[in-house]
Design a protein around this motif. Structure first.
Motif, mmCIF file in Angstrom:
data_model
loop_
_atom_site.group_PDB
_atom_site.id
_atom_site.type_symbol
_atom_site.label_atom_id
_atom_site.label_comp_id
_atom_site.label_asym_id
_atom_site.label_seq_id
_atom_site.Cartn_x
_atom_site.Cartn_y
_atom_site.Cartn_z
ATOM 1 N N CYS A 54 -2.633 6.956 4.087
ATOM 2 C CA CYS A 54 -3.386 5.849 4.689
ATOM 3 C C CYS A 54 -3.659 6.190 6.150
ATOM 4 O O CYS A 54 -2.734 6.254 6.963
ATOM 5 C CB CYS A 54 -2.601 4.541 4.580
ATOM 6 S SG CYS A 54 -3.524 3.085 5.119
ATOM 7 N N ILE A 103 0.866 -1.177 0.000
ATOM 8 C CA ILE A 103 0.000 0.000 0.000
ATOM 9 C C ILE A 103 0.901 1.225 0.000
ATOM 10 O O ILE A 103 1.861 1.304 0.766
ATOM 11 C CB ILE A 103 -0.922 0.019 1.240
ATOM 12 C CG1 ILE A 103 -1.893 -1.171 1.205
ATOM 13 C CG2 ILE A 103 -1.695 1.321 1.326
ATOM 14 C CD1 ILE A 103 -2.739 -1.306 2.455
ATOM 15 N N GLY A 109 -4.576 -0.433 -4.838
ATOM 16 C CA GLY A 109 -4.687 0.106 -6.191
ATOM 17 C C GLY A 109 -5.014 -0.933 -7.249
ATOM 18 O O GLY A 109 -4.478 -0.875 -8.361
ATOM 19 N N LEU A 131 -7.039 -0.104 -1.479
ATOM 20 C CA LEU A 131 -5.811 0.370 -0.825
ATOM 21 C C LEU A 131 -4.568 -0.031 -1.609
ATOM 22 O O LEU A 131 -3.575 0.708 -1.638
ATOM 23 C CB LEU A 131 -5.730 -0.190 0.607
ATOM 24 C CG LEU A 131 -6.720 0.405 1.617
ATOM 25 C CD1 LEU A 131 -6.659 -0.371 2.930
ATOM 26 C CD2 LEU A 131 -6.425 1.868 1.866
ATOM 27 N N GLY A 173 -7.948 4.994 -3.776
ATOM 28 C CA GLY A 173 -7.047 4.832 -2.644
ATOM 29 C C GLY A 173 -7.749 4.997 -1.306
ATOM 30 O O GLY A 173 -8.983 5.001 -1.209
ATOM 31 N N SER A 174 -6.955 5.174 -0.268
ATOM 32 C CA SER A 174 -7.455 5.188 1.111
ATOM 33 C C SER A 174 -8.508 6.258 1.365
ATOM 34 O O SER A 174 -9.471 6.036 2.102
ATOM 35 C CB SER A 174 -6.274 5.394 2.072
ATOM 36 O OG SER A 174 -6.725 5.556 3.395
#
Length: 454
Positions: A155, A151, A204, A202, A215-216
Motif C-alpha cells: 500500500c 487493508i 479486497g 484496497l 489491490g493497491s
C-alpha cells in the motif's frame, strides 16, 4: 452612508474580514487607506486572527454597522431596539476569476516556456480544492484501515503529491491516456474511479474497481492503465499506448508517469530513444519526491536534473507542489505533443508525507522536522486555500463545508469497503480474456474446476 433599501450584511471571517468590510461599504477602503488592507493581509496569514489589531478592526466595523442600523430604523421601532437584517454571503460577493504569478519552469532544449501568469476561475479553484482534499482524506483513511489490518499487502500512499494528479488531469482531455506506477490511488480517482471503488479495492471486496483482485497497485478505469507493480515497467507500456494514439490518428496523447527511483532504469532510456525516433505523442513525467524508497536522490543519481535525462528530448522542471504550475506545464507539454513534435519530459518536484509504503515509517532516512517544514511551507492544499481566500474567491465557511462533505464521502466509502462481500472463489480466474467465450483454466491440481468469464 446607506439608503433605506440597503440590507446590512455582517460578515466576520477569520481570514477575510477586509473582504466582508468591502462587500458592505464599497469604497470606504479608500478613506481608511492602506492600513486596513495591510491588516487584512496580516489576518489572512495568521492562524488565530485573535490579536489586538484584528479586534480593533472588527470593533470599528461593528460600530459602523450599528450606526447605519440606528440611522435608518423605522419610525415604528424604538431607538433602543433597532432591527438589523443579517444575510448570508452570496456568489455575487466573490471574485469569479483571478490572475496569479507562478514559479518559472526550468527548460531544456525549448525556445519557449509555460506562462508565469495564469488565470484560475472560482469554479476551477473550488474543484481543485475539493479533489485534493478528497485525495488527502482518502489516503489518511487508507492509512487507518491498514493499521487496523483491514487493508493487507502493499500500500503506497499519495498524500503530499495531490497537486501533481489534479494539475495533470486539469490540463488533458478525458479521451487522453494515462499510466503510472504503483502509487496510483490519486490517479485512479482523477481518471474516473470513485472513492468507494478505490477503498473497496484496497480491502479486497467485490465492489472494488478491479473486483477486489488487484489491490493497491493494480487499479484501472477507462483510459487509465494502472497501477503497475514492477518499477519502471509502465514506461515502455506508455510509449506503446502513445504509438496506438499516433497510429489511430485521433490527436490523443499518453501521460506516462514514473518516480525518481525508477529514473535510472535502462528500459526508460530505451523508451526515450524509440519515442523520439517515432515522434510519439507521450509526456514522460518523473514525479521526483526526493526519495526512492529510503534513498535520497543525491545518493542515487549522478545527475538529479531528471528533466534533462532525455538529452535529445525537450524537458521541463516544474514546481509539483503548486497545482497551477503543474496545470500550465502540462498544457504546454500537451500542445507540444499534439503539434507533432514528439515526446517531452516533465520533472515534477514534489514530496510525499508518508513513507515509501505502509511498511516504511518514513523517518529513518529523513527527520520529522523536514516533513513538517514541507507541510508548513509548501502544502498544495494550504497554498491553494490561501490563494482563494486572499483573492476573495471563497470564504472560510464555504471551504469548511467542502471539508465536511469530503469527510462524509470518505466515511461512507469506508463503510462500504468494510461491509461489501469478498469476491467468491469461482470468480478467481474471470476476465483473463476480453470479449472471449467462457474458457476452462488449469488450476494447481487436476481436479480444479476453474473457468474464465469475460
Amino acid at each position: 452612508m446607506c439608503d433605506r433599501a440597503t440590507f446590512i450584511t455582517i460578515i466576520i471571517i477569520k481570514r477575510g474580514a477586509v473582504a466582508g468590510f468591502r462587500a458592505v461599504f464599497g469604497g470606504r477602503e479608500e478613506e481608511e487607506g492602506p492600513d486596513v488592507e495591510s491588516q487584512g493581509r496580516t489576518e489572512r496569514r495568521s492562524d488565530t486572527g485573535q490579536g489586538a489589531t484584528s479586534e480593533k478592526m472588527l470593533t470599528n466595523i461593528s460600530n459602523l454597522l450599528r450606526a447605519c442600523a440606528h440611522r435608518h430604523v423605522s419610525t415604528e421601532t424604538s431607538e433602543s431596539s433597532p432591527k438589523t437584517v443579517v444575510s448570508a454571503r452570496t456568489y455575487a460577493d466573490f471574485t469569479t476569476q483571478a490572475t496569479f504569478e507562478i514559479k518559472k519552469c526550468d527548460v531544456h532544449k525549448l525556445d519557449e516556456a509555460p506562462a508565469t501568469q495564469v488565470v484560475m476561475t472560482r469554479d476551477e479553484g473550488l474543484q481543485y480544492y475539493r479533489v485534493m482534499q478528497l485525495m488527502r482524506r482518502m489516503e489518511l483513511k487508507a492509512d487507518q484501515l491498514y493499521k487496523q489490518k483491514i487493508i493487507r499487502g502493499f500500500c503506497h500512499l499519495y498524500d503530499g503529491q495531490e497537486a501533481c494528479a489534479v494539475g495533470i488531469e486539469a490540463a488533458i482531455n478525458p479521451t487522453d491516456h494515462l499510466i503510472t506506477s504503483y502509487r496510483a490511488h490519486g490517479y485512479t480517482y482523477t481518471r474516473g474511479g470513485t472513492v468507494k471503488e478505490i477503498l473497496a479495492e484496497l480491502t479486497g471486496r467485490r465492489g472494488g474497481i478491479a473486483k477486489g483482485k488487484g489491490g493497491s497497485m493494480h487499479m484501472y478505469c477507462k483510459n487509465f492503465y494502472g497501477g503497475n507493480g514492477i518499477v519502471g515497467a509502465q514506461v515502455p507500456l506508455g510509449a506503446g499506448v502513445a504509438l496506438a494514439c499516433k497510429y489511430q490518428g485521433k490527436n490523443e496523447l499518453c501521460v506516462c508517469l514514473y518516480g525518481d527511483g525508477a529514473a535510472n532504469q535502462g528500459q526508460i532510456f530505451e523508451t526515450y530513444n524509440m519515442a523520439a525516433l517515432w515522434k510519439l505523442p507521450v509526456i514522460f513525467i518523473c514525479e521526483n519526491n526526493r526519495y526512492g524508497m529510503g534513498t535520497s536522490v543525491e545518493r542515487a543519481a549522478a545527475s538529479t536534473d531528471y528533466y534533462k535525462r532525455g538529452e535529445f528530448i525537450p524537458g521541463l522542471r516544474v514546481d509539483g507542489m503548486d497545482v497551477l504550475c503543474v496545470r500550465e506545464a502540462t498544457r504546454f507539454a500537451a500542445d507540444h505533443c499534439r503539434s507533432g513534435k514528439g515526446p517531452i519530459i516533465m520533472e515534477l518536484q514534489t514530496y510525499r508525507y508518508h513513507g515509501h509504503s505502509m511498511s516504511d515509517p518514513g523517518i529513518s532516512y529523513r527527520t520529522r522536522e523536514e516533513v513538517q517544514e514541507v507541510r508548513s511551507k509548501s502544502d498544495p492544499i494550504s497554498n491553494l486555500k490561501d490563494r482563494m481566500l486572499s483573492n476573495n474567491m471563497a470564504s472560510v465557511e464555504e471551504l469548511k463545508e467542502i471539508d465536511v462533505d469530503v469527510r462524509k464521502e470518505i466515511e461512507d466509502a469506508a463503510q462500504f469497503a468494510t461491509t461489501d462481500p469478498e469476491p467468491p472463489l469461482e470468480e478467481l480466474c474471470n476476465h483473463i480474456f476480453s470479449n472471449n467465450p467462457e474458457v476452462a483454466v488449469r488450476g494447481t491440481n487436476p481436479w480444479s474446476k476453474l473457468k474464465s468469464v469475460s
